[in-house]
Write a protein that holds these residues in place. Sequence first.
Motif, short mmCIF file in Angstrom:
data_model
loop_
_atom_site.label_atom_id
_atom_site.label_comp_id
_atom_site.label_asym_id
_atom_site.label_seq_id
_atom_site.Cartn_x
_atom_site.Cartn_y
_atom_site.Cartn_z
N VAL A 277 1.44 -3.52 3.17
CA VAL A 277 1.78 -2.91 1.12
C VAL A 277 3.42 -2.92 1.13
O VAL A 277 3.35 -2.49 -0.01
CB VAL A 277 1.72 -1.02 1.80
N GLY B 179 2.11 3.82 -0.04
CA GLY B 179 1.05 3.84 0.94
C GLY B 179 0.76 5.31 1.48
O GLY B 179 -0.30 6.03 1.79
N ASP C 225 7.45 0.81 -1.17
CA ASP C 225 5.67 0.97 -0.94
C ASP C 225 5.42 1.68 0.39
O ASP C 225 4.13 1.76 0.11
CB ASP C 225 6.12 -0.18 -0.59
#
Length: 151
Positions: A86, A73, A69
């Motif tokens: 996220v 991002g 994640d």
Amino acid sequence: MSAGQETLAEQVKGALRDVSVAEAMVTDVQTIAPDTALDTAAARLSTSFQHDFPVVDGDVVIGMLTRDDVLRGLTAHRPSLTVGEVMHHHYAMAGSGEDLDSVLGRLPPDGSSVVVLHDDRLVGLLDPEHIGELLAMREAVHGDCDRRRHT
């Protein structure tokens, strides 16, 4: 090949029979707030052994932030994103009193951790790496016991 994987899965389940989630989980868990900036989360990730962070609002787990994640991002060149933007909203959970072999099917395919709760409170994380370590330790102990019986 499929039969070999099924056999291995059965061996793992057998080795983990009678082991509770509480015996296999990591209890020294860092959490992160949903309003934390992604670049701050990245800095924490780079200085920690932990790869997944339960996202908490007060005492309640509301998501899971994985290494992937964070990377996704940052790759989008948006370090100003927050963790809440996220994080995974759907994540695997287990109770600390459950049998570990019953939880194996809930391990996320991406290798991320399972959130372990007791009375709806975060008490640990269960990840494939630590399950592997537990398996190795049990094999060393049980293998040694088996060798002593045969000598």
